[in-house]
Design a protein around this motif. Structure first.
Motif, PDB file in Angstrom:
ATOM      1  N   ALA A   3       0.822  -1.211   0.000  1.00  0.00           N
ATOM      2  CA  ALA A   3       0.000   0.000   0.000  1.00  0.00           C
ATOM      3  C   ALA A   3       0.857   1.263   0.000  1.00  0.00           C
ATOM      4  N   GLU A   4       1.964   1.231   0.728  1.00  0.00           N
ATOM      5  CA  GLU A   4       2.851   2.399   0.768  1.00  0.00           C
ATOM      6  C   GLU A   4       3.460   2.668  -0.607  1.00  0.00           C
ATOM      7  N   GLY A   5       3.859   1.622  -1.298  1.00  0.00           N
ATOM      8  CA  GLY A   5       4.424   1.773  -2.634  1.00  0.00           C
ATOM      9  C   GLY A   5       3.403   2.305  -3.626  1.00  0.00           C
ATOM     10  N   ILE A   6       2.179   1.831  -3.507  1.00  0.00           N
ATOM     11  CA  ILE A   6       1.109   2.298  -4.390  1.00  0.00           C
ATOM     12  C   ILE A   6       0.827   3.779  -4.138  1.00  0.00           C
ATOM     13  N   GLU A   7       0.802   4.175  -2.877  1.00  0.00           N
ATOM     14  CA  GLU A   7       0.573   5.572  -2.531  1.00  0.00           C
ATOM     15  C   GLU A   7       1.697   6.457  -3.064  1.00  0.00           C
TER      16      GLU A   7
END
Length: 50
Positions: A3-7
């Motif tokens: 999720a952090e990478g997507i954000e």
């Protein structure tokens, strides 16, 4: 991708989109001798089908 990478990727995309929108707006207002100005003068042919 977590999720952090997507954000992070989403924020980078949005920043890049804003940058290119500013470049395109500037070249439409004042064309120069560059690729963006040239691309803005190209018209796609109308063919009736896509």
């Amino acid at each position: 991708m977590n999720a952090e990478g997507i954000e992070y990727a989403s924020a980078a995309y949005e920043e890049m989109e804003r940058y290119f929108n500013r470049v395109v707006d500037a070249r439409r207002a004042r064309p120069g001798n560059d690729l963006v100005s040239l691309l803005l003068t190209v018209e796609e042919p109308v063919t009736g089908s896509r």
